[in-house]
Design an enzyme around this catalytic site. Structure first.
Site, mmCIF file in Angstrom:
data_model
loop_
_atom_site.group_PDB
_atom_site.id
_atom_site.type_symbol
_atom_site.label_atom_id
_atom_site.label_comp_id
_atom_site.label_asym_id
_atom_site.label_seq_id
_atom_site.Cartn_x
_atom_site.Cartn_y
_atom_site.Cartn_z
ATOM 1 N N CYS A 2 7.548 -15.594 7.319
ATOM 2 C CA CYS A 2 7.314 -16.742 8.193
ATOM 3 C C CYS A 2 6.334 -16.419 9.312
ATOM 4 O O CYS A 2 6.250 -15.272 9.761
ATOM 5 C CB CYS A 2 8.623 -17.167 8.835
ATOM 6 S SG CYS A 2 9.927 -17.515 7.673
ATOM 7 N N ARG A 28 0.466 -13.778 5.247
ATOM 8 C CA ARG A 28 1.788 -13.160 5.325
ATOM 9 C C ARG A 28 2.707 -13.654 4.209
ATOM 10 O O ARG A 28 3.751 -13.050 3.972
ATOM 11 C CB ARG A 28 2.431 -13.471 6.675
ATOM 12 C CG ARG A 28 1.723 -12.797 7.834
ATOM 13 C CD ARG A 28 2.214 -13.353 9.152
ATOM 14 N NE ARG A 28 3.621 -13.090 9.366
ATOM 15 C CZ ARG A 28 4.086 -12.109 10.112
ATOM 16 N NH1 ARG A 28 3.262 -11.311 10.720
ATOM 17 N NH2 ARG A 28 5.375 -11.923 10.271
ATOM 18 N N TRP A 77 8.773 -18.918 4.821
ATOM 19 C CA TRP A 77 9.011 -18.161 3.600
ATOM 20 C C TRP A 77 10.520 -18.243 3.390
ATOM 21 O O TRP A 77 11.291 -17.671 4.165
ATOM 22 C CB TRP A 77 8.543 -16.723 3.801
ATOM 23 C CG TRP A 77 8.495 -15.887 2.560
ATOM 24 C CD1 TRP A 77 7.478 -15.813 1.652
ATOM 25 C CD2 TRP A 77 9.485 -14.963 2.111
ATOM 26 N NE1 TRP A 77 7.784 -14.908 0.674
ATOM 27 C CE2 TRP A 77 9.002 -14.368 0.925
ATOM 28 C CE3 TRP A 77 10.740 -14.574 2.586
ATOM 29 C CZ2 TRP A 77 9.723 -13.412 0.214
ATOM 30 C CZ3 TRP A 77 11.471 -13.620 1.883
ATOM 31 C CH2 TRP A 77 10.948 -13.057 0.705
ATOM 32 N N ASN A 103 11.569 -17.446 13.099
ATOM 33 C CA ASN A 103 11.376 -16.387 12.093
ATOM 34 C C ASN A 103 12.607 -15.501 12.119
ATOM 35 O O ASN A 103 13.162 -15.263 13.195
ATOM 36 C CB ASN A 103 10.180 -15.495 12.452
ATOM 37 C CG ASN A 103 8.857 -16.165 12.162
ATOM 38 O OD1 ASN A 103 8.810 -17.282 11.676
ATOM 39 N ND2 ASN A 103 7.785 -15.456 12.455
ATOM 40 N N GLY A 104 12.984 -14.978 10.964
ATOM 41 C CA GLY A 104 14.136 -14.067 10.932
ATOM 42 C C GLY A 104 15.308 -14.693 10.200
ATOM 43 O O GLY A 104 15.160 -15.708 9.505
ATOM 44 N N GLU A 487 1.998 3.654 -7.287
ATOM 45 C CA GLU A 487 1.188 2.703 -6.533
ATOM 46 C C GLU A 487 0.311 1.857 -7.470
ATOM 47 O O GLU A 487 0.176 0.650 -7.291
ATOM 48 C CB GLU A 487 0.338 3.451 -5.496
ATOM 49 C CG GLU A 487 -0.583 2.590 -4.664
ATOM 50 C CD GLU A 487 0.112 1.537 -3.799
ATOM 51 O OE1 GLU A 487 1.352 1.521 -3.754
ATOM 52 O OE2 GLU A 487 -0.600 0.720 -3.201
ATOM 53 N N LYS A 491 0.457 -2.181 -7.663
ATOM 54 C CA LYS A 491 -0.743 -3.011 -7.443
ATOM 55 C C LYS A 491 -0.878 -3.989 -8.591
ATOM 56 O O LYS A 491 -1.165 -5.156 -8.405
ATOM 57 C CB LYS A 491 -2.017 -2.145 -7.375
ATOM 58 C CG LYS A 491 -2.244 -1.386 -6.099
ATOM 59 C CD LYS A 491 -2.757 -2.208 -4.966
ATOM 60 C CE LYS A 491 -1.796 -2.638 -3.942
ATOM 61 N NZ LYS A 491 -0.725 -2.014 -3.384
ATOM 62 N N GLU A 494 2.128 -6.712 -8.637
ATOM 63 C CA GLU A 494 2.242 -7.655 -7.524
ATOM 64 C C GLU A 494 1.146 -8.711 -7.530
ATOM 65 O O GLU A 494 1.388 -9.836 -7.129
ATOM 66 C CB GLU A 494 2.368 -6.953 -6.160
ATOM 67 C CG GLU A 494 1.198 -6.141 -5.703
ATOM 68 C CD GLU A 494 1.461 -5.403 -4.380
ATOM 69 O OE1 GLU A 494 2.414 -5.720 -3.669
ATOM 70 O OE2 GLU A 494 0.680 -4.482 -4.078
ATOM 71 N N HIS A 510 12.481 10.068 -22.916
ATOM 72 C CA HIS A 510 13.887 9.756 -22.636
ATOM 73 C C HIS A 510 14.116 8.251 -22.568
ATOM 74 O O HIS A 510 15.050 7.801 -21.904
ATOM 75 C CB HIS A 510 14.327 10.452 -21.349
ATOM 76 C CG HIS A 510 14.238 11.936 -21.446
ATOM 77 N ND1 HIS A 510 15.108 12.684 -22.190
ATOM 78 C CD2 HIS A 510 13.333 12.807 -20.945
ATOM 79 C CE1 HIS A 510 14.766 13.961 -22.128
ATOM 80 N NE2 HIS A 510 13.681 14.067 -21.376
ATOM 81 N N LYS A 609 3.356 -10.229 3.373
ATOM 82 C CA LYS A 609 2.651 -9.056 3.887
ATOM 83 C C LYS A 609 3.570 -8.206 4.746
ATOM 84 O O LYS A 609 3.561 -6.993 4.686
ATOM 85 C CB LYS A 609 1.449 -9.534 4.714
ATOM 86 C CG LYS A 609 0.617 -8.415 5.316
ATOM 87 C CD LYS A 609 -0.172 -7.732 4.234
ATOM 88 C CE LYS A 609 -0.978 -6.560 4.721
ATOM 89 N NZ LYS A 609 -1.306 -5.652 3.610
HETATM 90 C C1 G6P Z 1 5.493 -5.582 1.814
HETATM 91 C C2 G6P Z 1 4.003 -5.529 1.491
HETATM 92 C C3 G6P Z 1 3.639 -4.149 0.933
HETATM 93 C C4 G6P Z 1 4.057 -3.073 1.909
HETATM 94 C C5 G6P Z 1 5.533 -3.167 2.270
HETATM 95 C C6 G6P Z 1 5.867 -2.279 3.460
HETATM 96 O O1 G6P Z 1 6.236 -5.528 0.644
HETATM 97 O O2 G6P Z 1 3.681 -6.533 0.556
HETATM 98 O O3 G6P Z 1 2.250 -4.081 0.711
HETATM 99 O O4 G6P Z 1 3.791 -1.819 1.356
HETATM 100 O O5 G6P Z 1 5.865 -4.502 2.683
HETATM 101 O O6 G6P Z 1 5.197 -2.772 4.581
HETATM 102 P P1 G6P Z 1 4.812 -1.920 5.853
HETATM 103 O O7 G6P Z 1 4.159 -2.918 6.772
HETATM 104 O O8 G6P Z 1 6.102 -1.403 6.416
HETATM 105 O O9 G6P Z 1 3.896 -0.828 5.428
#
Ligand code: G6P
Length: 614
Positions: A2, A28, A77, A103-104, A487, A491, A494, A510, A609
């Site tokens: 949010c 975000r 959100w 927010n929250g 990673e 990527k 997502e 396994h 984000k």
């Molecule tokens: C969300 C983002 C990721 C990020 C993660 C941790 O899931 O989409 O890209 O790695 O949060 O966020 P931070 O701000 O703590 O690195």
């Protein structure tokens, strides 16, 4: 997650400013949006819409149909209640006495709802926010102590996290805010005041901000902000100047923020390393506040993070243990905080977080501090909660990152962790000066090597276009390469929504190997020379079961072309730094797959984000 924007002044129409601010928070992640605007003493007008911000813009004729110089806006959100116009913020009381955005998460919202229902309140939405707004109204009317008093009483009753921005019918031209564990800043302009959950929302209008602290409230009037503690006593605080330039939050000619940020990686890591490398090739961590004595005396290191930042932790564990020869654990923040961790004096807990606001990472930091560990934040956003609460901070200098899928912040975090490992190894006598100087010199070549990999992006685009319809993709690697696979796989899933998994290559037999069928793409990362042949054997095993192979390895391993169908060579570097290079083609692969599938690369569905709720 949010986003909140609020604006009050005497001349300018608020709605277009709110919409502009909300558009800066789109990255975000959100699923509905709304604004509430008030024209002097008239009733507040609320407009909400499900879906993208442009629907709200259309509904309000870009804000022109909602006159007034004071207002609040929100991108939601969904947590409590589905994404819908009814559940979108702002929420209001029936008589429009209180209008608010939040927010929250209010954890005890159903208990509070019961209490309010007994007192005659009814509810139109499924949200916890409507409960919070009506609770403020209840205390406001019951005790008649004014907005700050009503907010303080609400804060005492509410459990959970919140950033609230509220307008009261009796106080035209004013916005009231309250905060606990959810980020919030207040900005000032000439005869103007702003509130926002995140800096980019108001950067176009002001750089002079206050950080609202936990359990603090504020009253905003044109050109003025007054802060209060829970007792309602005034709190004096200083403004902070935001140094980011607005341009760094623009696309700058690239089609997507993600591609722009991939291209910014050489600069991001150069800036980050230059902040702590001395001209003679040594490392100076004094800006973090960590002393050489502390570094020599830590007994254990625990790295805690979420998402890609956790992947950085996974990669760093290999580097740290190999160079420093001290035990390192890597923990997911959401697990760490609830499993009663064994920590105390002598432990260093490193919290890695781009935003510095991730709810689980912040909670883990507090837990570690309570247990007596020393905490170090590796944080990108200056002044964020983790940066302010950690004992020490090592800032990554990646600049604002807008695309939800992180790239440049991830790379800057990797560099920061490599630097820490090198300095720990040097100060603890595990690395001599010659080796240190050799490694820092090599590190300085990484930006150019990354640049070289980015310049080769068209080959990866061609490769990705062949797999736009893939259903499943597997990434395999060993050691540090396995951490990079994690990673690469994230990527891919997502942003391209293709199912993918990262597997330690030795674990394939396994279970996962049963999923390999004709044409399935398997990407092998093989930058660790001592493990190269072993992973290559695993690649051969899946090839003989029909897999299409892509390999990422160092220049020199040209025989790989006999085995794989597509390959990318990584410039030679110290094996501890190869993660920084190998991740580039993986980021590009994810990006180009998402583009080939016509997806919203920067704002993938359901993701946020900055995850500011658990
Ligand atoms: C969300 C983002 C990721 C990020 C993660 C941790 O899931 O989409 O890209 O790695 O949060 O966020 P931070 O701000 O703590 O690195």
């Amino acid at each position: 997650m949010c986003g909140i924007v609020g604006f009050t002044n005497r001349k300018i129409q608020a709605a277009p400013v709110l919409l502009e601010g909300l558009s800066r928070l789109e990255y975000r992640g959100y699923d509905s949006a709304g604004i509430a605007v008030r024209d002097q003493d008239k009733d507040t007008v609320v407009v909400r819409a499900k879906g993208r911000l442009k629907i709200l813009e259309e509904k309000t004729n870009s804000g022109l149909s909602v006159p007034g110089t004071c207002g609040i806006g929100h991108t939601r959100w969904a947590t409590h209640g589905e994404p819908s116009e009814t559940n979108a913020h702002p929420h209001v009381t029936e008589d429009m006495n209180v209008v608010g955005v939040h927010n929250g998460i209010i954890e005890n919202f159903s208990e509070l709802k019961d209490k309010l229902e007994k007192n005659g309140y009814t509810f139109y939405s499924q949200t916890d926010t409507e409960v919070a707004v009506k609770l403020v109204d209840y205390y406001y009317k019951k005790y008649q102590g004014g907005p700050i008093d009503a907010l303080a009483k609400t804060m005492v009753r509410v459990r959970g996290s919140y950033a609230l921005a509220i307008m009261f019918k009796d106080y035209p031209g004013e916005i009231y805010v309250a905060r606990k564990d959810s980020p919030m800043i207040v900005g000032l302009g000439e005869d103007e005041a702003y509130v926002a959950s995140d800096v980019p929302a108001i950067l176009k209008y002001t750089r002079t901000v206050y950080y609202v602290e936990n359990l603090e409230m504020a009253r905003l009037e044109p050109g003025k902000a007054t802060f209060y503690d829970l007792n309602g006593d005034e709190v004096k605080k200083d403004t902070v100047q935001i140094e980011w330039d607005a341009e760094s939050a623009e696309k700058g000619g690239f089609e997507h923020f993600m591609m722009k940020e991939i291209h910014e990686q050489p600069v991001a890591i150069r800036d980050t390393m230059n902040s702590v490398l001395t001209p003679d090739g040594h490392i100076d961590l004094s800006s973090t506040g960590l002393t050489e004595e502390q570094i020599r005396n830590f007994k254990n290191v625990t790295i805690v993070a979420c998402g890609s930042a956790w992947h950085v932790g996974m990669a760093s564990q290999y580097v740290f243990e190999d160079l420093v020869r001290m035990p390192v654990r890597v923990e997911l923040a959401s697990e760490f905080r609830y499993r009663n961790p064994i920590l105390g004096e002598g432990d260093l807990v490193i919290i890695i977080s781009q935003s510095g606001e991730t709810a689980d990472s912040l909670a883990a930091l507090r837990e570690a501090k309570d247990l007596g560990a020393t905490t170090l934040g590796i944080v990108n956003v200056v002044g964020s909660s983790i940066a302010r609460e950690a004992d020490h901070v090592f800032y990554t200098l990646a600049g604002p990152e807008i695309a939800v899928a992180t790239t440049k912040a991830y790379s800057a975090q990797l560099i920061a962790m490599d630097i820490l490992a090198m300095e720990f190894a040097y100060l603890r006598g595990k690395m001599d000066e010659k080796k240190l100087l050799c490694m820092t010199a090599e590190m300085r070549t990484l930006p150019d090597k990354i640049q070289q990999l980015i310049e080769d992006k068209e080959r990866i685009q061609w490769f990705a276009s062949k797999f736009a319809n893939a259903q499943d993709v597997f990434f395999i690697g060993r050691g540090l390469d396995y951490a990079i696979c994690l990673e690469g796989s994230l990527k891919m899933k997502e942003i391209s929504y293709i199912h993918s998994e990262a597997y330690a290559a030795g674990e394939l037999k396994h279970g996962t190997i049963s999923l390999i069928e004709d044409g399935i793409l398997v990407i092998g990362v093989m930058t660790q020379n001592d493990l190269y042949e072993k992973t290559l054997s695993n690649m051969v095993e899946v090839k003989s079961r029909g897999a299409y192979l892509a390999g990422i390895t160092n220049y020199g391993h040209y025989e790989i072309e006999d085995t794989v169908n597509f390959n990318v060579y990584i410039p030679k570097t110290d094996p501890h730094f190869s993660a920084t290079l190998a991740v580039i083609p993986l980021q590009l692969t994810g990006y180009y797959l998402a583009v080939a599938r016509g997806l919203d690369v920067d704002k993938p569905r359901n993701l946020a984000k900055s995850v500011t709720v658990e």
